[in-house]
Design a protein around this motif. Structure first.
Motif, PDB file in Angstrom:
ATOM      1  N   GLU A 141       0.821  -1.213   0.000  1.00 18.19           N
ATOM      2  CA  GLU A 141       0.000   0.000   0.000  1.00 18.19           C
ATOM      3  C   GLU A 141       0.858   1.268   0.000  1.00 18.19           C
ATOM      4  OE1 GLU A 141       0.886  -1.170   4.142  1.00 18.19           O
ATOM      5  OE2 GLU A 141       0.051  -2.279   2.454  1.00 18.19           O
ATOM      6  N   MET A 142       2.157   1.113   0.355  1.00 25.25           N
ATOM      7  CA  MET A 142       3.058   2.272   0.400  1.00 25.25           C
ATOM      8  C   MET A 142       4.096   2.255  -0.722  1.00 25.25           C
ATOM      9  SD  MET A 142       3.525   2.555   4.563  1.00 25.25           S
ATOM     10  CE  MET A 142       5.082   1.784   4.482  1.00 25.25           C
ATOM     11  N   GLY A 143       4.419   1.082  -1.249  1.00 22.39           N
ATOM     12  CA  GLY A 143       5.438   0.986  -2.279  1.00 22.39           C
ATOM     13  C   GLY A 143       5.765  -0.459  -2.584  1.00 22.39           C
ATOM     14  N   LEU A 144       6.873  -0.676  -3.292  1.00 23.65           N
ATOM     15  CA  LEU A 144       7.230  -2.021  -3.732  1.00 23.65           C
ATOM     16  C   LEU A 144       8.636  -2.401  -3.277  1.00 23.65           C
ATOM     17  CD1 LEU A 144       5.816  -1.829  -7.364  1.00 23.65           C
ATOM     18  CD2 LEU A 144       4.775  -2.952  -5.390  1.00 23.65           C
ATOM     19  N   ILE A 145       8.829  -3.705  -3.057  1.00 27.19           N
ATOM     20  CA  ILE A 145      10.097  -4.253  -2.586  1.00 27.19           C
ATOM     21  C   ILE A 145      10.702  -5.099  -3.707  1.00 27.19           C
ATOM     22  CG2 ILE A 145      11.212  -5.719  -0.853  1.00 27.19           C
ATOM     23  CD1 ILE A 145       8.707  -5.165   0.934  1.00 27.19           C
ATOM     24  N   SER A 146      12.014  -4.893  -3.933  1.00 31.85           N
ATOM     25  CA  SER A 146      12.737  -5.635  -4.966  1.00 31.85           C
ATOM     26  C   SER A 146      14.101  -6.063  -4.452  1.00 31.85           C
ATOM     27  CB  SER A 146      12.980  -4.756  -6.195  1.00 31.85           C
ATOM     28  OG  SER A 146      11.784  -4.303  -6.761  1.00 31.85           O
ATOM     29  N   VAL A 147      14.618  -7.117  -5.039  1.00 34.98           N
ATOM     30  CA  VAL A 147      16.023  -7.490  -4.870  1.00 34.98           C
ATOM     31  C   VAL A 147      16.748  -6.839  -6.042  1.00 34.98           C
ATOM     32  CG1 VAL A 147      17.701  -9.381  -4.854  1.00 34.98           C
ATOM     33  CG2 VAL A 147      15.442  -9.714  -3.844  1.00 34.98           C
ATOM     34  N   VAL A 148      17.858  -6.144  -5.772  1.00 34.84           N
ATOM     35  CA  VAL A 148      18.611  -5.478  -6.836  1.00 34.84           C
ATOM     36  C   VAL A 148      20.087  -5.843  -6.743  1.00 34.84           C
ATOM     37  CG1 VAL A 148      17.000  -3.534  -6.942  1.00 34.84           C
ATOM     38  CG2 VAL A 148      19.030  -3.364  -5.515  1.00 34.84           C
ATOM     39  N   ALA A 149      20.748  -5.837  -7.892  1.00 37.00           N
ATOM     40  CA  ALA A 149      22.209  -5.984  -7.982  1.00 37.00           C
ATOM     41  C   ALA A 149      22.685  -4.901  -8.922  1.00 37.00           C
ATOM     42  CB  ALA A 149      22.585  -7.366  -8.500  1.00 37.00           C
ATOM     43  N   ARG A 150      23.617  -4.050  -8.434  1.00 36.96           N
ATOM     44  CA  ARG A 150      24.115  -2.942  -9.258  1.00 36.96           C
ATOM     45  C   ARG A 150      25.624  -2.820  -9.104  1.00 36.96           C
ATOM     46  NH1 ARG A 150      19.484   0.346  -6.728  1.00 36.96           N
ATOM     47  NH2 ARG A 150      17.768  -0.168  -8.121  1.00 36.96           N
ATOM     48  N   GLU A 151      26.281  -2.577 -10.207  1.00 41.60           N
ATOM     49  CA  GLU A 151      27.719  -2.338 -10.177  1.00 41.60           C
ATOM     50  C   GLU A 151      28.009  -1.082 -10.980  1.00 41.60           C
ATOM     51  OE1 GLU A 151      29.715  -4.875 -13.744  1.00 41.60           O
ATOM     52  OE2 GLU A 151      28.943  -6.072 -12.075  1.00 41.60           O
ATOM     53  N   GLY A 152      29.102  -0.442 -10.637  1.00 47.94           N
ATOM     54  CA  GLY A 152      29.498   0.759 -11.361  1.00 47.94           C
ATOM     55  C   GLY A 152      30.762   1.333 -10.755  1.00 47.94           C
ATOM     56  N   ALA A 153      31.295   2.326 -11.412  1.00 48.73           N
ATOM     57  CA  ALA A 153      32.565   2.920 -11.000  1.00 48.73           C
ATOM     58  C   ALA A 153      32.534   3.431  -9.562  1.00 48.73           C
ATOM     59  CB  ALA A 153      32.937   4.050 -11.952  1.00 48.73           C
ATOM     60  N   GLY A 154      31.426   3.947  -9.106  1.00 47.76           N
ATOM     61  CA  GLY A 154      31.316   4.496  -7.760  1.00 47.76           C
ATOM     62  C   GLY A 154      31.410   3.466  -6.654  1.00 47.76           C
ATOM     63  N   LEU A 155      31.335   2.198  -6.993  1.00 52.24           N
ATOM     64  CA  LEU A 155      31.400   1.143  -5.980  1.00 52.24           C
ATOM     65  C   LEU A 155      32.791   0.542  -5.836  1.00 52.24           C
ATOM     66  CD1 LEU A 155      27.974  -0.590  -6.625  1.00 52.24           C
ATOM     67  CD2 LEU A 155      28.613   0.826  -4.677  1.00 52.24           C
ATOM     68  N   ASN A 156      33.737   1.045  -6.588  1.00 53.66           N
ATOM     69  CA  ASN A 156      35.142   0.640  -6.434  1.00 53.66           C
ATOM     70  C   ASN A 156      35.356  -0.868  -6.427  1.00 53.66           C
ATOM     71  OD1 ASN A 156      35.906   3.376  -6.201  1.00 53.66           O
ATOM     72  ND2 ASN A 156      35.302   3.346  -4.043  1.00 53.66           N
ATOM     73  N   GLY A 157      34.887  -1.531  -7.476  1.00 52.98           N
ATOM     74  CA  GLY A 157      35.133  -2.964  -7.599  1.00 52.98           C
ATOM     75  C   GLY A 157      34.246  -3.838  -6.735  1.00 52.98           C
ATOM     76  N   LYS A 158      33.141  -3.283  -6.271  1.00 47.26           N
ATOM     77  CA  LYS A 158      32.172  -4.069  -5.502  1.00 47.26           C
ATOM     78  C   LYS A 158      30.825  -3.962  -6.199  1.00 47.26           C
ATOM     79  CE  LYS A 158      34.534  -3.727  -1.133  1.00 47.26           C
ATOM     80  NZ  LYS A 158      34.718  -5.025  -0.550  1.00 47.26           N
ATOM     81  N   THR A 159      29.934  -4.857  -5.854  1.00 43.01           N
ATOM     82  CA  THR A 159      28.586  -4.857  -6.417  1.00 43.01           C
ATOM     83  C   THR A 159      27.583  -4.792  -5.283  1.00 43.01           C
ATOM     84  OG1 THR A 159      29.318  -6.186  -8.308  1.00 43.01           O
ATOM     85  CG2 THR A 159      26.956  -6.155  -7.847  1.00 43.01           C
ATOM     86  N   LEU A 160      26.647  -3.865  -5.387  1.00 42.91           N
ATOM     87  CA  LEU A 160      25.585  -3.749  -4.395  1.00 42.91           C
ATOM     88  C   LEU A 160      24.540  -4.826  -4.659  1.00 42.91           C
ATOM     89  CD1 LEU A 160      24.040  -2.252  -2.113  1.00 42.91           C
ATOM     90  CD2 LEU A 160      22.991  -0.861  -3.928  1.00 42.91           C
ATOM     91  N   LEU A 161      24.290  -5.644  -3.671  1.00 45.41           N
ATOM     92  CA  LEU A 161      23.187  -6.599  -3.684  1.00 45.41           C
ATOM     93  C   LEU A 161      22.296  -6.166  -2.544  1.00 45.41           C
ATOM     94  CD1 LEU A 161      21.847  -9.257  -4.673  1.00 45.41           C
ATOM     95  CD2 LEU A 161      23.217 -10.438  -2.925  1.00 45.41           C
TER      96      LEU A 161
END
Length: 185
Positions: A141-161
Motif C-alpha cells: 500500500e506504500m510501495g514495492l520491494i525488490s532485490v537489486v544488484a548494481r555495479e558501477g565505478a562508484g562502488l570501487n570494484g564491488k557490487t551492491l546486492l
C-alpha cells in the motif's frame, strides 16, 4: 555510478530504524542474516531492518559512503553461493551487502534478476532487479520491494546486492523523469 541517497533520506532511515524496537533484536544475529536480508529473505520490514541495524552497530562503526548510506565493515567475511562480502549497507529503506568484484551479471543469473529498465542510474551503471511476488509485498500500500544488484565505478570494484523498498511517490517520480529523458533524445 549515480545511486544517490540524500542526507535527509539517510538520517530519516537511520532515525526510523533506531527508533523502532524489534522483539528479536536482543537475540544474536548470525552474520549470514545480512546476506539473507540483501536477498529479501525475509522481505523488507522495519522490524527486521532494526534488528539488523542494531546487530551491525554491535559489530562495527559505520563509514559514510559516497552513496549517502551507512556501511558497516564486518569483522569477518560472509560467503554464500560463491560470493563474498564483508560490508553491510543501510540507507533509504535499503538493506544490502557490497559483494566483492563487479559481479552484477553473476548475481543476476544466480538470483533470477532481470536487467533494470531505468536509465537514470547513469551510463556506467549495470543493474538488475526482481520485484518480489505480491504475497511478499508486505508494504504494497506504500510501495514495492525488490532485490537489486548494481555495479558501477562508484562502488570501487564491488557490487551492491540489496533488498530495496521504493515508495509509490518515488517510483512515480522516476517514471516521469525517465519519460522526460526519453522525450529529450
Amino acid at each position: 555510478m549515480s545511486i544517490r541517497f540524500s542526507p535527509l533520506h539517510l538520517l530519516s532511515s537511520v532515525l526510523l530504524v533506531a527508533s523502532t524496537t524489534a522483539a528479536w533484536a536482543e537475540e544474536d544475529v548470525p552474520p549470514s542474516a545480512f546476506f539473507d536480508a540483501a536477498l529479501c529473505q525475509p522481505p523488507y520490514s522495519i522490524d527486521h531492518a532494526t534488528a539488523l541495524y542494531e546487530a551491525a552497530e554491535k559489530l562495527a562503526k559505520p563509514d559514510q559512503s559516497s552513496l549517502g548510506a551507512a556501511i558497516y565493515h564486518l569483522p569477518a567475511p560472509i560467503e554464500r553461493d560463491g560470493f563474498t562480502t564483508q560490508d553491510v549497507l543501510f540507507g533509504n529503506m535499503t538493506i544490502g551487502v557490497l559483494v566483492d568484484g563487479d559481479v552484477a551479471g553473476r548475481l543476476a543469473k544466480r538470483y533470477e534478476l532481470t536487467p533494470e529498465t531505468s536509465h537514470l542510474l547513469g551510463s556506467s551503471t549495470k543493474g538488475f532487479a526482481r520485484l518480489l511476488p505480491d504475497a511478499e509485498q508486505g508494504l504494497k500500500e506504500m510501495g514495492l520491494i525488490s532485490v537489486v544488484a548494481r555495479e558501477g565505478a562508484g562502488l570501487n570494484g564491488k557490487t551492491l546486492l540489496a533488498c530495496e523498498f521504493v515508495d509509490e511517490a518515488d517510483r512515480q517520480a522516476m517514471e516521469v523523469m525517465e519519460k522526460e529523458a526519453a522525450e529529450q533524445k
